[in-house]
Design an enzyme around this catalytic site. Sequence first.
Site, PDB file in Angstrom:
ATOM      1  N   LYS A 126      38.464  46.197  32.080  1.00 25.95           N
ATOM      2  CA  LYS A 126      38.079  45.675  33.392  1.00 25.95           C
ATOM      3  C   LYS A 126      36.868  46.435  33.948  1.00 25.95           C
ATOM      4  O   LYS A 126      35.858  45.844  34.334  1.00 25.95           O
ATOM      5  CB  LYS A 126      39.234  45.784  34.384  1.00 25.95           C
ATOM      6  CG  LYS A 126      40.242  44.639  34.351  1.00 25.95           C
ATOM      7  CD  LYS A 126      41.119  44.682  33.148  1.00 25.95           C
ATOM      8  CE  LYS A 126      42.283  43.692  33.256  1.00 25.95           C
ATOM      9  NZ  LYS A 126      43.150  43.754  32.064  1.00 25.95           N
ATOM     10  N   LYS A 161      44.175  42.184  39.815  1.00 20.61           N
ATOM     11  CA  LYS A 161      44.844  42.477  38.544  1.00 20.61           C
ATOM     12  C   LYS A 161      44.803  43.970  38.256  1.00 20.61           C
ATOM     13  O   LYS A 161      43.898  44.687  38.710  1.00 20.61           O
ATOM     14  CB  LYS A 161      44.186  41.696  37.402  1.00 20.61           C
ATOM     15  CG  LYS A 161      42.677  41.790  37.331  1.00 20.61           C
ATOM     16  CD  LYS A 161      42.148  40.773  36.311  1.00 20.61           C
ATOM     17  CE  LYS A 161      40.649  40.637  36.351  1.00 20.61           C
ATOM     18  NZ  LYS A 161      40.142  39.642  35.392  1.00 20.61           N
ATOM     19  N   ARG A 211      36.867  32.863  25.716  1.00 21.79           N
ATOM     20  CA  ARG A 211      36.800  34.098  24.932  1.00 21.79           C
ATOM     21  C   ARG A 211      35.633  33.964  23.943  1.00 21.79           C
ATOM     22  O   ARG A 211      35.636  33.090  23.077  1.00 21.79           O
ATOM     23  CB  ARG A 211      38.112  34.330  24.197  1.00 21.79           C
ATOM     24  CG  ARG A 211      38.093  35.431  23.121  1.00 21.79           C
ATOM     25  CD  ARG A 211      37.789  36.798  23.653  1.00 21.79           C
ATOM     26  NE  ARG A 211      38.677  37.256  24.692  1.00 21.79           N
ATOM     27  CZ  ARG A 211      39.878  37.818  24.471  1.00 21.79           C
ATOM     28  NH1 ARG A 211      40.326  37.963  23.241  1.00 21.79           N
ATOM     29  NH2 ARG A 211      40.598  38.238  25.487  1.00 21.79           N
ATOM     30  N   ARG A 226      40.478  28.935  27.194  1.00 20.94           N
ATOM     31  CA  ARG A 226      41.921  28.976  27.412  1.00 20.94           C
ATOM     32  C   ARG A 226      42.211  28.298  28.751  1.00 20.94           C
ATOM     33  O   ARG A 226      41.904  28.835  29.820  1.00 20.94           O
ATOM     34  CB  ARG A 226      42.406  30.425  27.368  1.00 20.94           C
ATOM     35  CG  ARG A 226      42.204  31.045  25.977  1.00 20.94           C
ATOM     36  CD  ARG A 226      42.217  32.544  25.980  1.00 20.94           C
ATOM     37  NE  ARG A 226      41.092  33.080  26.741  1.00 20.94           N
ATOM     38  CZ  ARG A 226      40.935  34.385  26.989  1.00 20.94           C
ATOM     39  NH1 ARG A 226      41.816  35.245  26.558  1.00 20.94           N
ATOM     40  NH2 ARG A 226      39.896  34.801  27.684  1.00 20.94           N
ATOM     41  N   ARG A 234      46.053  31.352  35.598  1.00 25.77           N
ATOM     42  CA  ARG A 234      45.776  32.220  34.449  1.00 25.77           C
ATOM     43  C   ARG A 234      45.637  31.370  33.189  1.00 25.77           C
ATOM     44  O   ARG A 234      46.504  30.554  32.875  1.00 25.77           O
ATOM     45  CB  ARG A 234      46.905  33.234  34.256  1.00 25.77           C
ATOM     46  CG  ARG A 234      47.126  34.149  35.438  1.00 25.77           C
ATOM     47  CD  ARG A 234      48.371  35.003  35.237  1.00 25.77           C
ATOM     48  NE  ARG A 234      49.571  34.177  35.118  1.00 25.77           N
ATOM     49  CZ  ARG A 234      50.771  34.651  34.772  1.00 25.77           C
ATOM     50  NH1 ARG A 234      50.916  35.932  34.493  1.00 25.77           N
ATOM     51  NH2 ARG A 234      51.809  33.832  34.699  1.00 25.77           N
ATOM     52  N   ASP A 274      35.422  37.844  28.118  1.00 27.65           N
ATOM     53  CA  ASP A 274      36.115  36.795  28.853  1.00 27.65           C
ATOM     54  C   ASP A 274      35.174  36.258  29.927  1.00 27.65           C
ATOM     55  O   ASP A 274      34.689  37.015  30.782  1.00 27.65           O
ATOM     56  CB  ASP A 274      37.388  37.337  29.493  1.00 27.65           C
ATOM     57  CG  ASP A 274      38.478  37.612  28.459  1.00 27.65           C
ATOM     58  OD1 ASP A 274      38.283  37.238  27.289  1.00 27.65           O
ATOM     59  OD2 ASP A 274      39.508  38.198  28.833  1.00 27.65           O
ATOM     60  N   GLU A 282      35.997  40.180  31.991  1.00 25.30           N
ATOM     61  CA  GLU A 282      36.542  41.312  31.243  1.00 25.30           C
ATOM     62  C   GLU A 282      35.766  41.459  29.933  1.00 25.30           C
ATOM     63  O   GLU A 282      35.171  40.498  29.433  1.00 25.30           O
ATOM     64  CB  GLU A 282      38.037  41.124  30.920  1.00 25.30           C
ATOM     65  CG  GLU A 282      38.946  41.120  32.121  1.00 25.30           C
ATOM     66  CD  GLU A 282      40.422  41.075  31.740  1.00 25.30           C
ATOM     67  OE1 GLU A 282      40.763  41.425  30.591  1.00 25.30           O
ATOM     68  OE2 GLU A 282      41.234  40.676  32.591  1.00 25.30           O
ATOM     69  N   ASN A 284      36.951  42.884  26.349  1.00 25.78           N
ATOM     70  CA  ASN A 284      38.098  43.362  25.598  1.00 25.78           C
ATOM     71  C   ASN A 284      37.646  44.129  24.360  1.00 25.78           C
ATOM     72  O   ASN A 284      36.944  43.578  23.508  1.00 25.78           O
ATOM     73  CB  ASN A 284      38.978  42.188  25.189  1.00 25.78           C
ATOM     74  CG  ASN A 284      39.627  41.504  26.378  1.00 25.78           C
ATOM     75  OD1 ASN A 284      40.707  41.871  26.792  1.00 25.78           O
ATOM     76  ND2 ASN A 284      38.934  40.523  26.949  1.00 25.78           N
TER      77      ASN A 284
END
Length: 316
Positions: A126, A161, A211, A226, A234, A274, A282, A284
Amino acid sequence: MGINIGVVMDPISSSNYKKDSTLEMLWRASEREWPIQYMEMGDLYLVDGHPRAIMRPLTVKRDPKDFYALGAPTDQSLTALDVILMRKDPPFDLEYIYVTYMLERAEQENVLIINKPASLRDCNEKVFTAWFSELTPPTLISRNSNQIKSFITKHQDTIIKPLNGMGGTSIFRLRAQDPNVNVVLEHMTAHNTQFTMVQTFLPEIVDGDKRILMINGKPADYVLARIPKKGETRGNLAAGGTGVGQKINASDRKIANIVGPELEKRGIVFAGLDVIGDRITEINVTSPTCIRELNDQFGCDIAGDLLDAIERLLSA
């Protein structure tokens, strides 16, 4: 003899045969006849500064009823390996950090670690977005409830979050007039003792939380959008989202081209960006997923591309 590859992961017995990206990496390594050594975090240790582990030879098969077999454990130096995949899922806690120190000692003895241990510690998924603030939605990272409430009042519709979560856990949508704001902030900040992230809500989430998989600073040709299930904000697959593959578009590629050089510089060979709309939310770096979904939909070979990159790095 192929490249000696090790993997540090959660118990393989708990892997999701249909979706696990680490399994795909291991299958592709096996097809190249790379000997695989399996480790869990508790198998690693340091003795007089030297990194060692209890390793078990791993055989993997594309058979849902019999997809892995482990051989007898042996106590070996990590330097017996050419490359180690660090694929342990969050939580990113002190135990995880301790293992990165052990892997860093192996790295200092010329073992390639994917991803670079120091960058695993430095690049919180994050907080690392702050290095690309021109690409993010308005964002606040704080443990001060009054600051967070002011941010929510200013932006009206927000997402909050935890900094160390994964899979969509403990993510809340908070509007300025929500009667639960105070209790959610008490929970998320642990009464002003725990940092949390707040971002403006992006309505483009209806089109998916995309993603973008990155290999050595370059994006894959396809992304996985997604899509949240009905009544959800979400898009995470673990939270019931549906993965819809798409050809990478110009906006996604622009983001990837900005972030990619920094990933490469930091030794982050495999990452997942993301993106919602044209904003990055984000980055990852611990154990990015979505390889299997894209492979299934487009017949691509992202794990094979990763192994190709590893071969190039080892020969450089």
